[in-house]
Design a protein around this motif. Structure first.
Motif, PDB file in Angstrom:
ATOM      1  N   GLY A 180      12.420   5.434 133.918  1.00  0.00           N
ATOM      2  CA  GLY A 180      11.103   5.969 133.602  1.00  0.00           C
ATOM      3  C   GLY A 180      10.185   6.058 134.811  1.00  0.00           C
ATOM      4  N   ILE A 181      10.240   5.047 135.680  1.00  0.00           N
ATOM      5  CA  ILE A 181       9.395   5.058 136.877  1.00  0.00           C
ATOM      6  C   ILE A 181       9.741   6.252 137.759  1.00  0.00           C
ATOM      7  N   LEU A 182      11.035   6.515 137.908  1.00  0.00           N
ATOM      8  CA  LEU A 182      11.480   7.613 138.765  1.00  0.00           C
ATOM      9  C   LEU A 182      11.236   8.966 138.095  1.00  0.00           C
ATOM     10  N   ARG A 185       7.898  10.343 138.534  1.00  0.00           N
ATOM     11  CA  ARG A 185       7.673  10.929 139.859  1.00  0.00           C
ATOM     12  C   ARG A 185       8.381  12.279 139.994  1.00  0.00           C
ATOM     13  N   TRP A 186       9.551  12.391 139.354  1.00  0.00           N
ATOM     14  CA  TRP A 186      10.371  13.595 139.520  1.00  0.00           C
ATOM     15  C   TRP A 186       9.802  14.789 138.774  1.00  0.00           C
ATOM     16  N   PHE A 187       9.406  14.584 137.512  1.00  0.00           N
ATOM     17  CA  PHE A 187       8.924  15.715 136.712  1.00  0.00           C
ATOM     18  C   PHE A 187       7.701  16.397 137.324  1.00  0.00           C
ATOM     19  N   PRO A 188       6.693  15.650 137.818  1.00  0.00           N
ATOM     20  CA  PRO A 188       5.566  16.352 138.466  1.00  0.00           C
ATOM     21  C   PRO A 188       5.984  17.159 139.695  1.00  0.00           C
ATOM     22  N   GLN A 189       7.038  16.718 140.386  1.00  0.00           N
ATOM     23  CA  GLN A 189       7.479  17.441 141.575  1.00  0.00           C
ATOM     24  C   GLN A 189       8.132  18.777 141.230  1.00  0.00           C
ATOM     25  N   ILE A 190       8.806  18.858 140.095  1.00  0.00           N
ATOM     26  CA  ILE A 190       9.479  20.111 139.740  1.00  0.00           C
ATOM     27  C   ILE A 190       8.619  20.991 138.841  1.00  0.00           C
ATOM     28  N   ASP A 191       7.501  20.433 138.327  1.00  0.00           N
ATOM     29  CA  ASP A 191       6.609  21.224 137.493  1.00  0.00           C
ATOM     30  C   ASP A 191       5.983  22.337 138.337  1.00  0.00           C
ATOM     31  N   PRO A 224      15.004   8.232 121.617  1.00  0.00           N
ATOM     32  CA  PRO A 224      16.145   8.201 122.546  1.00  0.00           C
ATOM     33  C   PRO A 224      15.753   8.389 124.009  1.00  0.00           C
ATOM     34  N   GLU A 225      14.841   9.342 124.289  1.00  0.00           N
ATOM     35  CA  GLU A 225      14.451   9.529 125.690  1.00  0.00           C
ATOM     36  C   GLU A 225      13.712   8.304 126.211  1.00  0.00           C
ATOM     37  N   GLY A 226      12.853   7.720 125.378  1.00  0.00           N
ATOM     38  CA  GLY A 226      12.159   6.506 125.785  1.00  0.00           C
ATOM     39  C   GLY A 226      13.130   5.380 126.076  1.00  0.00           C
ATOM     40  N   TYR A 227      14.197   5.298 125.282  1.00  0.00           N
ATOM     41  CA  TYR A 227      15.209   4.265 125.524  1.00  0.00           C
ATOM     42  C   TYR A 227      15.899   4.510 126.858  1.00  0.00           C
ATOM     43  N   ALA A 228      16.230   5.765 127.135  1.00  0.00           N
ATOM     44  CA  ALA A 228      16.861   6.084 128.421  1.00  0.00           C
ATOM     45  C   ALA A 228      15.937   5.725 129.579  1.00  0.00           C
ATOM     46  N   ARG A 229      14.657   5.940 129.422  1.00  0.00           N
ATOM     47  CA  ARG A 229      13.697   5.641 130.483  1.00  0.00           C
ATOM     48  C   ARG A 229      13.609   4.136 130.749  1.00  0.00           C
ATOM     49  N   SER A 230      13.967   3.320 129.755  1.00  0.00           N
ATOM     50  CA  SER A 230      13.903   1.867 129.932  1.00  0.00           C
ATOM     51  C   SER A 230      15.126   1.307 130.646  1.00  0.00           C
ATOM     52  N   ILE A 231      16.155   2.112 130.819  1.00  0.00           N
ATOM     53  CA  ILE A 231      17.388   1.649 131.445  1.00  0.00           C
ATOM     54  C   ILE A 231      17.256   1.713 132.970  1.00  0.00           C
ATOM     55  N   PRO A 232      17.610   0.656 133.692  1.00  0.00           N
ATOM     56  CA  PRO A 232      17.551   0.708 135.158  1.00  0.00           C
ATOM     57  C   PRO A 232      18.556   1.710 135.711  1.00  0.00           C
ATOM     58  N   ASN A 267      22.859  15.338 137.438  1.00  0.00           N
ATOM     59  CA  ASN A 267      23.253  15.499 138.833  1.00  0.00           C
ATOM     60  C   ASN A 267      22.053  15.842 139.712  1.00  0.00           C
ATOM     61  N   THR A 268      21.194  16.731 139.212  1.00  0.00           N
ATOM     62  CA  THR A 268      20.007  17.131 139.978  1.00  0.00           C
ATOM     63  C   THR A 268      19.050  15.964 140.159  1.00  0.00           C
ATOM     64  N   PHE A 269      18.820  15.216 139.083  1.00  0.00           N
ATOM     65  CA  PHE A 269      17.900  14.075 139.172  1.00  0.00           C
ATOM     66  C   PHE A 269      18.437  13.001 140.110  1.00  0.00           C
ATOM     67  N   TRP A 270      19.720  12.712 140.014  1.00  0.00           N
ATOM     68  CA  TRP A 270      20.289  11.651 140.864  1.00  0.00           C
ATOM     69  C   TRP A 270      20.308  12.065 142.339  1.00  0.00           C
ATOM     70  N   LYS A 271      20.470  13.334 142.618  1.00  0.00           N
ATOM     71  CA  LYS A 271      20.368  13.781 144.016  1.00  0.00           C
ATOM     72  C   LYS A 271      18.976  13.495 144.560  1.00  0.00           C
ATOM     73  N   TRP A 272      17.964  13.759 143.722  1.00  0.00           N
ATOM     74  CA  TRP A 272      16.595  13.456 144.140  1.00  0.00           C
ATOM     75  C   TRP A 272      16.424  11.943 144.332  1.00  0.00           C
ATOM     76  N   ALA A 273      16.983  11.152 143.405  1.00  0.00           N
ATOM     77  CA  ALA A 273      16.871   9.692 143.505  1.00  0.00           C
ATOM     78  C   ALA A 273      17.540   9.183 144.784  1.00  0.00           C
ATOM     79  N   GLN A 274      18.631   9.819 145.186  1.00  0.00           N
ATOM     80  CA  GLN A 274      19.260   9.461 146.460  1.00  0.00           C
ATOM     81  C   GLN A 274      18.328   9.777 147.629  1.00  0.00           C
ATOM     82  N   ASP A 275      17.693  10.939 147.565  1.00  0.00           N
ATOM     83  CA  ASP A 275      16.813  11.358 148.664  1.00  0.00           C
ATOM     84  C   ASP A 275      15.639  10.403 148.858  1.00  0.00           C
ATOM     85  N   VAL A 276      15.134   9.832 147.739  1.00  0.00           N
ATOM     86  CA  VAL A 276      13.977   8.943 147.853  1.00  0.00           C
ATOM     87  C   VAL A 276      14.388   7.480 147.945  1.00  0.00           C
TER      88      VAL A 276
END
Length: 528
Positions: A180-182, A185-191, A224-232, A267-276
């Motif tokens: 969720g923390i990431l 940050r990601w959604f505002p960048q692609i908006d 379900p999305e909220g649950y996914a956001r709680s997962i590290p 895949n797209t989100f994790w590439k961004w997570a790698q970059d940051v």
């Protein structure tokens, strides 16, 4: 907590929709109660921290008892949180604790031998505020996690609570980062960079990931999305990625193309997570392997998209023209009739035509040249789609009539098709046209998954290639790519060849397309 003078207090916030109920139950003077403030009876911050949660629980219990005594539902109503919701609450609690620990003082006062600093010998250190806070957080998270154990019950509940507590403690200590923390940050960048429709697709993919992870853990979740956001993010590995794909492919009604979309989101989100710097590896690399073949087989079974046949074009044009003459025709009858003549003769996409403005119609400067329409960057699908397309005389007549129907001296941004009001998630003029044309198409040709509005672009490409086969010199593959707004395939054409030719080349191509690529019966149906 709050502080009044030197004493610490705890403030319990009453939900706005229950102000009157709580005011009545607690006999508030004004008839409503927005909050309840109680003293913690201490001036020591650490002692206040230890007493805070217990005092809040007592206040809630007392308020609920008062509400029930007055025949009113408790603060939470009849709602009972699912286990997944409890874990989300635990994650939120851990994140708040993480922030508090980061802000806490980590100074440890030294204890010297014989309590004499002059000796310079440190025998131990005091506990810092951060150390003390960490102990409080561990106890608080363990207590909160027990709600999961109580909800599930038995050894399974104890295991789920233990794992949830360990995860929350890792989040609070900063060794784990919830998705969720990431994502925040990601959604505002692609908006604004990608379409709203694609962002909605990302949210759907995350929701299905949360649904899968909850099922794998054997718990229920109402979000379900909220649950996914709680997962590290550290918990997601290649095994998780593989199981998620298998789970998606077993879902009823979910084709391989949608599976590919969901995996592409990850895949797209994790590439961004790698970059940051929040992901060491991308577990989704290669997760779509083999899907292209499955998509091809699925498309073949469903029927590949194709251009309209000459007979279908004539039927569509005839029906559209007949509806134009009906006295009770709606405004869309003319729009569809005009589009049936513009789309196959320009190869433009649906939104490129629906969004056409006066300023994007280019009149020739020299006699003998064709009118052109401009596809600008704000309406193009890709950078290659920015282009200008000459208008065949039949298409030009449609645009001339449309311009003549507008008020005198229209503004450059005046819509050529004012009926096409923007709509949909991305507020595109082609949104409602898509729906109206689909209804018209079904009424004329029946259920047919092989053709749609985009099939007019396929017709345009077919007309150009048929003209080339009949000896039209200007109707080459490169000219077709330029007219369609496609990036040429070969290195010679996309790197070394000119990006645009002289306009006479495109003019000849359009005229040769009409003379040698389109059947006379189709041209006749377009003219009448």
């Amino acid at each position: 907590m709050t502080k009044r003078g030197s004493t610490y207090y705890v403030r319990f916030i009453v939900p706005q929709d229950r102000w009157q109920d709580v005011g009545r139950a607690t006999a508030a003077r004004a008839g409503i109660r927005r909050d309840i403030v109680k003293s913690l009876y201490t001036k020591d911050y650490r002692q206040a921290l230890l007493r805070r949660d217990a005092k809040l629980a007592t206040i809630r219990t007392d308020v609920d008892a008062a509400l029930v005594a007055h025949g009113l539902p408790p603060l939470h109503g009849d709602w009972s949180p699912a286990c997944g919701d409890l874990q989300q609450q635990l994650t939120d609690q851990a994140l708040q604790a993480r922030q508090a620990l980061e802000e806490a003082d980590d100074y440890r006062a030294p204890y010297y031998r014989n309590d004499d600093p002059a000796t310079g010998v440190i025998v131990s250190e005091s506990i810092s505020d951060r150390d003390f806070g960490a102990d409080v957080v561990r106890e608080s998270l363990h207590e909160s996690a027990q709600r999961i154990a109580q909800r599930i019950g038995g050894p399974a509940g104890d295991k789920a609570a233990r794992e949830a507590c360990q995860q929350a403690q890792a989040i609070a200590s900063g060794t784990a980062t919830p998705l969720g923390i990431l994502l925040d940050r990601w959604f505002p960048q692609i908006d604004g960079v990608v379409t709203k429709q694609l962002i909605d697709r990302h949210h759907l993919a995350l929701s299905r990931l949360g649904q899968h992870l909850a099922q794998a853990a054997g718990i229920e979740t109402g979000d379900p999305e909220g649950y996914a956001r709680s997962i590290p993010i550290e918990r997601i590995n290649r095994k998780t990625a593989g199981h998620f794909r298998e789970w998606l492919e077993k879902l009823p009604g979910l084709g391989p193309r949608v599976v590919g979309f969901h995996l592409s989101t990850m895949n797209t989100f994790w590439k961004w997570a790698q970059d940051v710097g929040y992901a060491e590896v991308n577990p989704w690399t290669g997760s779509t392997r083999g899907l292209k073949r499955k998509i091809s087989l699925s498309t073949r079974a469903r029927g590949e998209k194709r251009p309209y046949t000459d007979d279908e074009l004539v039927r569509l044009l005839t029906q559209a023209r007949e509806r134009m003459t009906q006295p009770n025709r709606g405004p869309w009858a003319r729009v569809i009739y005009d589009m049936l003549r513009l789309a196959p003769l320009t190869g433009c996409r649906q939104n490129e035509l629906a969004s056409l403005t006066v300023g994007r119609v280019i009149r020739p400067q020299h006699p003998g040249q064709l009118w052109r329409i401009s596809v600008t960057e704000n309406v193009s699908k890709t950078r290659s789609s920015v282009r200008e397309v000459p208008l065949h005389p039949i298409a030009q007549a449609v645009i001339e009539q449309r311009l003549a129907d507008l008020p005198a001296q229209p503004a450059a941004d005046a819509m050529i098709f004012p009926e096409c009001k923007p709509g949909g998630r991305d507020n595109k003029p082609g949104h409602y046209l898509s729906k109206r044309y689909a209804t018209f198409l079904k009424s004329v040709l029946g259920e047919n998954n092989a053709v749609d509005f985009h099939s007019f672009r396929r017709c345009f490409a077919t007309f150009i290639k048929q003209a080339e086969a009949n000896g039209a010199d200007s109707c080459s593959d490169l000219v077709l790519d330029h007219l369609l707004g496609h990036k040429p395939v070969t290195l010679a054409t996309n790197t070394y060849a000119a990006k645009r030719f002289d306009w006479s080349v495109y003019n000849r191509a359009i005229m040769e397309m009409g003379d040698r690529g389109i059947a006379d019966v189709v041209l006749q149906a377009m003219r009448t």
